[in-house]
Design a protein around this motif. Structure first.
Motif, PDB file in Angstrom:
ATOM      1  N   GLU A 116     -15.248 129.525  58.590  1.00  0.00           N
ATOM      2  CA  GLU A 116     -16.485 129.354  58.958  1.00  0.00           C
ATOM      3  C   GLU A 116     -17.252 128.074  58.402  1.00  0.00           C
ATOM      4  O   GLU A 116     -18.231 127.704  59.033  1.00  0.00           O
ATOM      5  N   TRP A 117     -16.623 127.732  57.246  1.00  0.00           N
ATOM      6  CA  TRP A 117     -17.474 126.744  56.205  1.00  0.00           C
ATOM      7  C   TRP A 117     -16.670 125.439  56.253  1.00  0.00           C
ATOM      8  O   TRP A 117     -17.280 124.138  56.271  1.00  0.00           O
ATOM      9  N   VAL A 118     -15.270 125.273  56.231  1.00  0.00           N
ATOM     10  CA  VAL A 118     -14.599 124.054  55.638  1.00  0.00           C
ATOM     11  C   VAL A 118     -13.347 124.151  56.767  1.00  0.00           C
ATOM     12  O   VAL A 118     -12.763 125.062  57.322  1.00  0.00           O
ATOM     13  N   THR A 119     -12.843 122.852  56.794  1.00  0.00           N
ATOM     14  CA  THR A 119     -11.323 122.552  57.452  1.00  0.00           C
ATOM     15  C   THR A 119     -10.682 121.905  56.542  1.00  0.00           C
ATOM     16  O   THR A 119     -11.057 120.878  55.855  1.00  0.00           O
ATOM     17  N   GLY A 120      -9.370 121.876  56.829  1.00  0.00           N
ATOM     18  CA  GLY A 120      -8.351 120.982  55.904  1.00  0.00           C
ATOM     19  C   GLY A 120      -7.002 121.128  56.354  1.00  0.00           C
ATOM     20  O   GLY A 120      -6.505 122.045  56.971  1.00  0.00           O
ATOM     21  N   GLU A 121      -6.168 120.116  56.038  1.00  0.00           N
ATOM     22  CA  GLU A 121      -4.906 120.298  56.184  1.00  0.00           C
ATOM     23  C   GLU A 121      -4.036 119.534  54.950  1.00  0.00           C
ATOM     24  O   GLU A 121      -3.949 118.472  54.420  1.00  0.00           O
ATOM     25  N   CYS A 122      -3.479 120.618  54.128  1.00  0.00           N
ATOM     26  CA  CYS A 122      -2.985 120.258  53.033  1.00  0.00           C
ATOM     27  C   CYS A 122      -1.530 119.584  53.206  1.00  0.00           C
ATOM     28  O   CYS A 122      -1.069 119.740  54.168  1.00  0.00           O
TER      29      CYS A 122
END
Length: 242
Positions: A116-122
């Motif tokens: 709901e708050w963040v997005t990312g691709e490690c």
């Protein structure tokens, strides 16, 4: 309806710095009066602490204002540099170096996650651990110790990944590999061609353990930042209406 902004893991550090003071908009008469006290009790401090944590620093507000501007005007500024360009070009070589040093067979992750708050691709997820690969520009800029390798923005970045992947631990791995010829320019070549250096000396790691309290702090900061972005979007629109 204004958009629900999700902050990228790579930029979350821009909103995480502590504000110097509590945002007046977050206080009512009672908390405002307490904040004006010269001497505060432990109870006073406990009451004000959550408000201080929700408040955005000057730098965080500046970043949010840029996001609002990009949304209203429909553009996204691309920040590039030779350092970032090298990181993209040599990422596979850096992962290969890591695998050589630690006898692993990790591959680049291509899965992007969000909540709901963040997005990312490690970069790498082992099933338990997040590994974020940072390719040093040169031997001169390569951090030789974990202490010199530590960076607060990188910490918040991998903490976001731990949150998204439900990972227990994470590390930032600084890797030193050759720089592509076309990027070196007039710099000293010996600072960029490093294959002769022992591989174990060319990877410096900084370790982190998941912390639920810090994830809660990220949630609060993102909520405050999102509200401020929306406020600035409305302000920009209002300032340009006849």
């Amino acid at each position: 309806m204004l958009p629900k902004f999700k902050f990228r893991a790579s930029s979350i550090g821009k909103i995480m710095s502590d504000a110097q003071s509590i945002d007046p908009a977050l206080m009512d008469e009672k908390t405002a009066a307490i904040s004006r006290k010269t001497k505060k009790t432990d109870e006073d401090k406990a009451l004000l602490a959550p408000l201080k944590e929700k408040s955005l620093s000057v730098g965080a507000k500046t970043y949010c204002e840029q996001i609002a501007k990009e949304f209203v005007y429909g553009f996204e500024e691309e920040v590039t540099s030779k350092y970032m360009e090298k990181g993209l070009i040599v990422e596979d070589q850096s992962i290969a170096l890591y695998n050589e040093v630690f006898f692993t067979s990790h591959v680049k992750n291509v899965d992007r996650r969000e909540n709901e708050w963040v997005t990312g691709e490690c970069d790498i997820f082992t099933g338990r651990k997040i590994i974020d690969i940072k390719s040093a520009w040169s031997l001169a800029t390569f951090p030789a110790t974990a202490a010199t390798a530590y960076d607060a923005d990188y910490e918040w970045q991998v903490r976001t990944y731990m949150w998204l992947w439900e990972a227990d631990v994470a590390e930032v791995a600084h890797c030193l590999v050759n720089t592509p010829d076309e990027l070196i320019g007039y710099e000293q070549a010996e600072l960029h061609f490093v294959d002769h250096i022992e591989p174990t000396l060319r990877v410096t790691r900084v370790q982190f353990t998941r912390d639920m309290a810090l994830e809660a702090k990220m949630r609060r900061k993102v909520e405050s930042a999102t509200a401020y972005v929306n406020k600035m979007v409305e302000q920009i629109i209002a300032d340009h209406q006849g």
